[in-house]
Design a protein around this motif. Structure first.
Motif, PDB file in Angstrom:
ATOM      1  N   ALA A 257      47.194 -41.317  57.045  1.00  0.00           N
ATOM      2  CA  ALA A 257      47.336 -41.418  58.505  1.00  0.00           C
ATOM      3  C   ALA A 257      47.128 -40.053  59.158  1.00  0.00           C
ATOM      4  CB  ALA A 257      48.719 -41.975  58.843  1.00  0.00           C
TER       5      ALA A 257
ATOM      6  N   ALA B  22      44.305 -38.966  62.014  1.00  0.00           N
ATOM      7  CA  ALA B  22      44.881 -38.819  63.363  1.00  0.00           C
ATOM      8  C   ALA B  22      44.116 -37.786  64.190  1.00  0.00           C
ATOM      9  CB  ALA B  22      46.345 -38.403  63.245  1.00  0.00           C
TER      10      ALA B  22
ATOM     11  N   PRO C  93      48.494 -35.727  65.950  1.00  0.00           N
ATOM     12  CA  PRO C  93      49.762 -36.021  65.267  1.00  0.00           C
ATOM     13  C   PRO C  93      50.912 -35.218  65.878  1.00  0.00           C
ATOM     14  CG  PRO C  93      48.381 -34.585  63.925  1.00  0.00           C
ATOM     15  CD  PRO C  93      47.585 -34.879  65.162  1.00  0.00           C
TER      16      PRO C  93
ATOM     17  N   ASP D 222      48.568 -40.016  68.895  1.00  0.00           N
ATOM     18  CA  ASP D 222      48.162 -41.273  68.239  1.00  0.00           C
ATOM     19  C   ASP D 222      48.912 -41.491  66.922  1.00  0.00           C
ATOM     20  OD1 ASP D 222      46.909 -39.182  66.976  1.00  0.00           O
ATOM     21  OD2 ASP D 222      44.977 -40.189  66.749  1.00  0.00           O
ATOM     22  N   LEU D 223      49.612 -40.464  66.455  1.00  0.00           N
ATOM     23  CA  LEU D 223      50.455 -40.602  65.262  1.00  0.00           C
ATOM     24  C   LEU D 223      51.772 -39.877  65.560  1.00  0.00           C
ATOM     25  CD1 LEU D 223      51.098 -41.180  62.286  1.00  0.00           C
ATOM     26  CD2 LEU D 223      49.828 -39.123  61.676  1.00  0.00           C
TER      27      LEU D 223
ATOM     28  N   ALA E 149      49.807 -45.960  69.362  1.00  0.00           N
ATOM     29  CA  ALA E 149      50.226 -44.910  68.420  1.00  0.00           C
ATOM     30  C   ALA E 149      50.871 -45.531  67.180  1.00  0.00           C
ATOM     31  CB  ALA E 149      51.212 -43.977  69.103  1.00  0.00           C
ATOM     32  N   ALA E 150      50.567 -44.948  66.038  1.00  0.00           N
ATOM     33  CA  ALA E 150      51.251 -45.360  64.807  1.00  0.00           C
ATOM     34  C   ALA E 150      52.521 -44.536  64.689  1.00  0.00           C
ATOM     35  CB  ALA E 150      50.346 -45.117  63.608  1.00  0.00           C
TER      36      ALA E 150
END
Ligand code: TPP
Ligand code: MG
Length: 570
Positions: free
Chosen positions: A212, A216, A219, A282-283, A304-305
């Motif tokens: 991830a 990203a 992050p 986004d992370l 977003a994760a």
């Protein structure tokens, strides 16, 4: 005579407890006798610190644990003293501070059947059906000592639970007759009672997170107390460099990340607006936080994760808790970050991407610094919390320990004290006011050579029971500098009301019952109670002299100094 109480003291000593913060009563004849006997015969036991108020006693142990990680003991009087521990119980539980609390119980015989049988009228009044119920929901473990024979094992078990993750308070009780019981010492091998080993991430979790991170664009780490482990701070610094990840603190309760590091992006509290960096990420990796954001006003974007690393990711003591995490890991932050760093070192982020991420965060960091500098204006005008904190920072130096109970001034204190070293900033980690005085004493006992600076709201100062705090500070030679951010009352409840009822009656009312006007002489209370140096300032140009003199008194005369700083009306 060697009693159950002698065994309690011996077990605490062998387990490495240095201090007992004590408030004694009629439940403690055996303990008082055992302490006196130990002193008379030269048997080693923890130092006993007399605490005229129980909330202060527990806050002392809390501060000690925050600074060192070591559990201390608190001894209180039956149900009454347990209730008087007050909000400090909430603070140690929420702050995951290891501490052992012992309370006596009313005697369980009334005709002289056993030594310690009832002989005072209060013994009938203090007989409650379930004393442990008073604090059970905050404790990791509660138990009643039922025999003198295995007191030491019970103490070791209680401390092992307190010291194992998630750390927290434990509560033991023992009836007066039991604590009088003659017994014998037992051999305890402390290596058999160590805390449970910290948990790492599972290997597939490391792989998933590393993948991830590779994909990203922005992050971002959100944390509140990763800095409880100093090793985790170092690991997080390395992680940010390797991953190109920025860091936001949310309601931080310790120094999590150096505020002068280019990956540091600021802190968020109750501000009623969206943090643009959180929206852009986004992370999002939440590491060690109870409140990473407040979703009604501020949250990550829907795409977003979110990953979550915490030793208690389910927040098992909370009724409502979720953050929409894709994966949650029950892991120790220092270990987990070390594992991620190894993975990133083995398979580095593509250099162009890493460089772009790092520059992006460094620009945001620089913008933040210049915005903060613009707020540090003094002259001879009124005192702002930003300027006051900046001037404190300049004189105390980077190693001083800042305790903040600034409430509506939490952001100003956090931003302008610019802490850069692990273990140099603390808040209670809970929300029950009055922690900062006792905690300052606990920290000073733990590390007598450090400069301790307690920055507190005026309301919080009163909650801290300054008469007890400053008597103790003189009695036990634990001087610290205290600055009262005096805005003449409780600003926070006013903000709370206006946030829910912006156009309501309260918004137009003159008197909401939230002001102390005129206020008490805060510094004078400390002077009367413990001979503290007292100082009142109302203008910005008085700040530097007041701090210099306060620090001189603390360092040279070993007395507390309390500066009552009147803030501008706003
Ligand atoms: C033990 C306890 N009682 C009441 C509250 C509710 N409360 C939260 S903030 C606050 C006011 C704090 O006053 P002060 O320290 O002067 O900070 P200010 O709001 O003025 O910034 C109060 C009463 C609390 N958090 N804890
Ligand atoms: Mg106030």
């Amino acid at each position: 005579m060697y009693s159950a109480s002698s065994a309690l003291l011996e077990a605490l000593h062998e387990a490495g407890v240095a201090y007992i913060f004590a408030n004694f009563g009629s439940d403690h004849p055996a303990l008082i006798e055992a302490i006196a006997e130990a002193k008379a015969t030269g048997r080693a036991i923890p130092s006993v610190i007399t605490c005229p108020n129980e909330m202060v006693a527990l806050s002392c142990a809390h501060g000690y644990a925050q600074l060192t990680g070591h559990a201390q003991a608190v001894i209180v009087h039956v149900d009454c003293g347990t209730q008087a521990l007050g909000g400090a119980v909430h603070n140690v539980a929420r702050g995951r501070a290891p501490v052992l609390i012992f309370a006596g119980m009313s005697p369980s015989t009334q005709e002289g059947e056993l030594r310690g049988s009832r002989n005072e009228f209060i013994h009938w009044l203090q007989d409650v059906p379930d004393q442990r119920a008073i604090v059970r929901q905050y404790m990791k473990y509660t138990h009643e000592i039922r025999s003198g024979r295995n007191v030491e094992q019970i103490v070791c078990r209680a401390l092992q639970l307190a010291r194992s993750d998630p750390k927290g308070p434990v509560y033991l009780v023992g009836a007066r007759e039991v604590m009088e019981e003659a017994t014998e010492t037992v051999q305890i091998d402390m290596s058999e009672w160590q805390p449970v080993a910290p948990a790492p991430l599972p290997a597939e979790g490391v792989t998933q997170l590393a993948e991830a991170l590779a994909k990203a664009r922005r992050p971002l780490v959100v944390t509140s107390y990763v800095g409880r482990s100093h090793g985790a701070v170092e690991a997080l610094i390395r992680f940010c460099r390797l991953a190109g990840a920025g860091v936001i603190e949310s309601a931080p309760s310790c120094m999590n990340f150096p505020h002068d590091n280019p990956f540091y992006l600021g802190n968020q509290w109750n501000e009623p607006f969206q943090n643009p960096m959180l929206a852009d990420a986004d992370l999002v990796i939440v590491i060690d936080s109870d409140v990473p954001w407040i979703p009604t006003v501020n949250r990550p974007n829907d795409r977003a994760a979110i990953f979550h690393i915490d030793i208690d990711p389910l927040k098992e003591a909370a009724t409502l808790w979720y953050i929409g995490a894709r994966r949650s890991f029950r892991a120790d932050a220092a270990l987990a970050l070390g594992q991620l760093n190894d993975a990133l070192a083995a398979r580095p982020i593509e250099p162009g991407a890493l460089d772009e991420r790092s520059r992006h965060w460094a620009d945001a960091h620089a913008r933040r610094l210049s915005q903060l500098a613009n707020l540090e204006v003094g002259g001879n005008g009124e005192i702002t919390p930003e300027y006051l904190t900046a001037r404190v920072r300049l004189q105390i130096g980077p190693d001083a320990i800042v305790l903040s109970e600034g409430i509506t001034n939490y952001p100003a204190i956090c931003n302008h004290s610019v802490r850069t070293r692990p273990g140099t900033y603390f808040a209670s980690g809970g929300s029950s006011l009055g922690w900062s005085g006792g905690a300052a004493i606990g920290m000073k006992l733990a590390q007598p050579d450090r400069t301790i600076v307690s920055l507190t709201g005026d309301g919080s100062y009163m909650f801290s029971i300054p008469s007890t705090v400053h008597w103790m500070a003189r009695q036990y030679r634990t001087p610290f500098l205290q600055v009262v951010y005096n805005n003449r009352g409780w600003k926070a409840p006013r903000f709370s009301a206006l946030a829910v009822h912006p156009q309501g009656y309260a918004s137009r009312a003159n008197d909401l019952g939230l002001r102390f006007d005129p206020p008490p002489d805060y510094a004078g209370i400390a002077a009367a109670a413990g001979g503290a140096h007292a100082c009142l300032i109302k203008r910005a140009d008085e700040i530097d002299g007041a701090i210099a003199e306060g620090l001189r008194v603390v360092r040279e005369e070993k007395r507390c100094a309390v500066i009552d700083a009147w803030l501008a009306e706003s």
